[in-house]
Design an enzyme around this catalytic site. Structure first.
Site, mmCIF file in Angstrom:
data_model
loop_
_atom_site.group_PDB
_atom_site.id
_atom_site.type_symbol
_atom_site.label_atom_id
_atom_site.label_comp_id
_atom_site.label_asym_id
_atom_site.label_seq_id
_atom_site.Cartn_x
_atom_site.Cartn_y
_atom_site.Cartn_z
ATOM 1 N N CYS A 27 57.224 -11.578 103.945
ATOM 2 C CA CYS A 27 58.118 -10.501 103.520
ATOM 3 C C CYS A 27 57.854 -10.226 102.045
ATOM 4 C CB CYS A 27 59.584 -10.845 103.780
ATOM 5 S SG CYS A 27 60.129 -12.433 103.103
ATOM 6 N N ARG A 119 46.461 -14.114 97.616
ATOM 7 C CA ARG A 119 46.136 -13.125 98.643
ATOM 8 C C ARG A 119 44.982 -12.228 98.205
ATOM 9 N NH1 ARG A 119 49.747 -8.096 101.048
ATOM 10 N NH2 ARG A 119 49.276 -8.418 103.260
ATOM 11 N N ASP A 244 57.720 -8.923 107.750
ATOM 12 C CA ASP A 244 57.012 -7.930 106.934
ATOM 13 C C ASP A 244 57.989 -6.965 106.254
ATOM 14 O OD1 ASP A 244 54.755 -6.851 105.700
ATOM 15 O OD2 ASP A 244 54.385 -5.410 107.297
#
Length: 289
Positions: A27, A119, A244
């Site tokens: 999230c 990421r 998400d």
């Protein structure tokens, strides 16, 4: 910078009750823009989705923990994420994005702030693969910190990057079920390559989130269930689930987060495996220290 849809502000109360310490493992925190401005390089501008909104949502859904993933709208400015982690009473962890010249001191500060991963984007329409010298040097630096890497990577490109994945020195997570398109069927080569990766590479993890990104049927995205179930069967000890929220860059139906919790319960019908995915797996990856 284009404006994007706001999330559904009226999530249903899920009929499935997650176990204690259940984790939303994917999230985002957006803003508030007045305090944490969006990146000038971002291709989209979302509505504010601050920590208070996320905390309220998780209380409603019955989720006690969360992994906050840095999104491109904030670029490498991780302050909004770090602020939310600091205010979470150890309930949040983070996955950061960093500059190629990030210092050791900055990495240490991120670790102390609750970050446990980094990421990288490989998706073509979002800019494509990163600079590989930077990618490898950064991975080498986080290896001894016990971090992992999150790869926003289409399953169609797994074979292209097979040697990179085979040689990865840290655990890596494939986002959003590898973005395999449900319309192409479960036997499609890209999805089968993802399943093979999960079966054969013990460093590979996958998130069974983003059903709205791969569905051909629209809400409530039940056509994604066989794909998630196949991934769970392939490696139940290396699967994570997330909402998400607040669902950036959705072109089709906006998900209702309560319905997504119920969808997870349909993806995984075994309560022991549900506990593994929602509690044990994120505990092992994010709260081990």
């Amino acid at each position: 910078m284009k404006a994007v849809k706001a999330p559904d502000y009226n999530p249903v109360k899920p009929s499935y009750t997650p176990p204690p310490k259940a984790c939303d493992a994917h999230c985002h925190i957006f803003g508030p823009e007045a305090t944490f401005p969006f990146s000038a390089k971002s291709t989209y501008k979302p509505a504010d989705a601050p920590k208070e909104m996320l905390r309220k949502l998780h209380a409603h859904l019955g989720l006690d923990r969360a992994v906050l993933v840095q999104a491109s709208c904030h670029g490498t400015d991780n302050r909004a994420m770090l602020d939310a982690i600091a205010d979470s009473n150890d309930a949040y962890r983070g996955v950061a994005m960093v500059e190629k010249d990030v210092s050791d001191r900055e990495l240490t500060a991120l670790h102390e702030g609750g970050v446990r991963g980094i990421r990288f984007n490989f998706v073509k329409h979002l800019g494509g693969a990163p600079d590989f010298d930077t990618f490898h040097s950064t991975i080498d630096r986080i290896k001894d910190m016990g971090w992992h890497v999150v790869l926003h990577l289409d399953s169609a490109d797994i074979l292209t990057y097979q040697s990179l994945l085979d040689g990865m020195p840290v655990p890596f997570i494939i986002d959003h079920m590898g973005r395999a398109k449900v319309a192409d069927g479960i036997e499609q080569a890209p999805f089968q390559s993802l399943l093979k990766l999960m079966r054969t590479n013990e460093k590979a993890w996958v998130k069974i989130c983003g059903a709205e990104r791969i569905s051909a049927a629209g809400a409530p995205f039940r056509d994604a269930i066989p794909f998630a179930a196949a991934l769970i069967e392939s490696a139940p000890d290396r699967v994570l689930w997330g909402t998400d929220f607040p669902h950036p860059n959705i072109s089709g139906d906006m998900p209702n987060d309560g319905e997504l919790v119920n969808l997870f319960a349909e993806m995984c019908t075994d309560e022991a495996v549900r506990h593994r995915i929602l509690v044990d797996n994120p505990e092992r990856l994010y709260w081990k220290d």
